[in-house]
Design a protein around this motif. Sequence first.
Motif, mmCIF file in Angstrom:
data_model
loop_
_atom_site.group_PDB
_atom_site.id
_atom_site.type_symbol
_atom_site.label_atom_id
_atom_site.label_comp_id
_atom_site.label_asym_id
_atom_site.label_seq_id
_atom_site.Cartn_x
_atom_site.Cartn_y
_atom_site.Cartn_z
ATOM 1 N N ILE A 105 -7.016 3.765 4.416
ATOM 2 C CA ILE A 105 -7.380 4.261 5.741
ATOM 3 C C ILE A 105 -7.345 3.123 6.760
ATOM 4 O O ILE A 105 -6.863 3.279 7.888
ATOM 5 N N SER A 106 -7.853 1.960 6.366
ATOM 6 C CA SER A 106 -7.841 0.802 7.262
ATOM 7 C C SER A 106 -6.415 0.408 7.631
ATOM 8 O O SER A 106 -6.105 0.126 8.798
ATOM 9 N N LEU A 161 -1.629 8.899 1.299
ATOM 10 C CA LEU A 161 -2.603 8.902 2.387
ATOM 11 C C LEU A 161 -1.890 9.081 3.716
ATOM 12 O O LEU A 161 -0.921 8.368 4.011
ATOM 13 N N GLY A 162 -2.345 10.048 4.508
ATOM 14 C CA GLY A 162 -1.759 10.302 5.819
ATOM 15 C C GLY A 162 -2.829 10.329 6.887
ATOM 16 O O GLY A 162 -3.973 10.753 6.641
ATOM 17 N N LEU A 163 -2.473 9.869 8.077
ATOM 18 C CA LEU A 163 -3.402 9.869 9.210
ATOM 19 C C LEU A 163 -2.664 10.371 10.438
ATOM 20 O O LEU A 163 -1.573 9.884 10.762
ATOM 21 N N ALA A 210 -8.527 13.423 15.228
ATOM 22 C CA ALA A 210 -7.823 12.827 14.093
ATOM 23 C C ALA A 210 -7.990 13.683 12.852
ATOM 24 O O ALA A 210 -9.000 14.382 12.689
ATOM 25 N N ILE A 211 -6.980 13.627 11.984
ATOM 26 C CA ILE A 211 -7.035 14.251 10.666
ATOM 27 C C ILE A 211 -6.580 13.210 9.651
ATOM 28 O O ILE A 211 -5.505 12.637 9.789
ATOM 29 N N ALA A 219 1.100 9.162 14.045
ATOM 30 C CA ALA A 219 0.742 9.389 12.634
ATOM 31 C C ALA A 219 1.324 8.282 11.774
ATOM 32 O O ALA A 219 2.124 7.458 12.219
ATOM 33 N N THR A 220 0.933 8.301 10.519
ATOM 34 C CA THR A 220 1.526 7.427 9.522
ATOM 35 C C THR A 220 1.239 7.991 8.140
ATOM 36 O O THR A 220 0.406 8.895 7.978
ATOM 37 N N GLY A 221 1.899 7.454 7.148
ATOM 38 C CA GLY A 221 1.651 7.803 5.757
ATOM 39 C C GLY A 221 1.986 6.606 4.901
ATOM 40 O O GLY A 221 2.916 5.855 5.207
ATOM 41 N N LEU A 222 1.226 6.406 3.829
ATOM 42 C CA LEU A 222 1.433 5.211 3.005
ATOM 43 C C LEU A 222 0.925 5.434 1.583
ATOM 44 O O LEU A 222 0.293 6.454 1.292
#
Length: 410
Positions: A139-140, A40-42, A80-81, A26-29
């Motif tokens: 997102i990119s 934004l989180g993925l 994915a979410i 995951a990540t968040g930014l």
Amino acid sequence: MKTTIEKTSCTVLSAGGVTTPKGFKATGLHAGIKKKRKDLGLLVSEVPAAAAGVFTTNLVRAACVTQNELQLQTTPYLQAIVVNSGNANACTGVQGDQDAQTMRNSTAKLLGFENEAVAIASTGVIGVQMPMEPLLNGISQAASTLTVEGGDLFSEAILTTDTCKKEIAVQLTIDGQLVTLGGTAKGSGMIHPNMATMLAFVTTDAAVEPAALKRLLSKTTDQTYNCITVDGDTSTNDMVLVMANGMAGNDTLDEDHPQWGDFVEAFHLVSEKLAKDIARDGEGATKLIEVAVNSAPTEEIATVIAKSVIGSSLVKTAVYGADANWGRILCAAGYSGAKFDPNLLDIFIGPIQVAASGMGLVFDEEAAKEILLADNVVLTVNLNQGEASAKAYGCDLTYDYVRINASYRT
């Protein structure tokens, strides 16, 4: 370090979240939807995962809610979410629907997945079109910065008026394999039974049959997320999503598996912890309130009464003021719509009994006040009319709740 929770078959880790189970990154930014904070989180699984979701009961629903629900009805698998905060993309018409699809499809393309493998979630201000350029750029960037350690960043990116992250990870052994469950959530205001302005995401490396996972999530939601309240408002974007990717190597779980009960217990523990964290972090709140209704004729009656008491503004303000006004508890039980005999009802504030057989008792007011001044307050209602029980969770109602919501958009 691990801390074992009594009376459960699992171990709660001292730290961990959605990337603690095997195969999740995951990540968040900060993409630019909000002014400064992460927005934004993925969250991604290495392999397709069995998935299930529950969604808001509000008739006014954001595009992400409608699209995810339809998607999971057709294909109960996700990989994915992608989540944004700061903008709900709700009440935004045809453009909002298109933007939600673009959010999902762009994520899928960057990750090399089918569109149906991606779920989307949004939270924030209602009625404002999504700023697509910063969103897509974010997102990119997120797709290229996924890590196992990124669970904390993801948990931070989904917050709005929350004051803290809400995370948990637990482990247990199934079929001789170490199975891990992780979870994170956001929610602080617009929280009310039957889903709230909340998002929750649960991951596990257990192999679980999709239909059984759906049934488990539905039942657990009724007992946890649907039993919390902050302010009586139900939002447009609420959802709980679960992914089970099977990388632990256990035999596929369903109701016939001999250790299904152990998995259910762990799943409930994760969900209850996240639900209580949401209630504890209510906007302006100073304490968590737990209402326990015991000795009820049915679980449904116990649940209805618990929700009514925890949702009472008068009960919540009494707890804030440390006022042992037990009459407000009895009153809230009475207007709940549940059928019971009030002449048999007992009420406790912490361990102190303040009413018996529907009438007040002489009790130590100062001792009761000290209990109500604590960070966690337990109110117990015994109906003495059966063996069923239920709990509901909420928080006190303070001056700061008005201050926060009077200037939410600014």
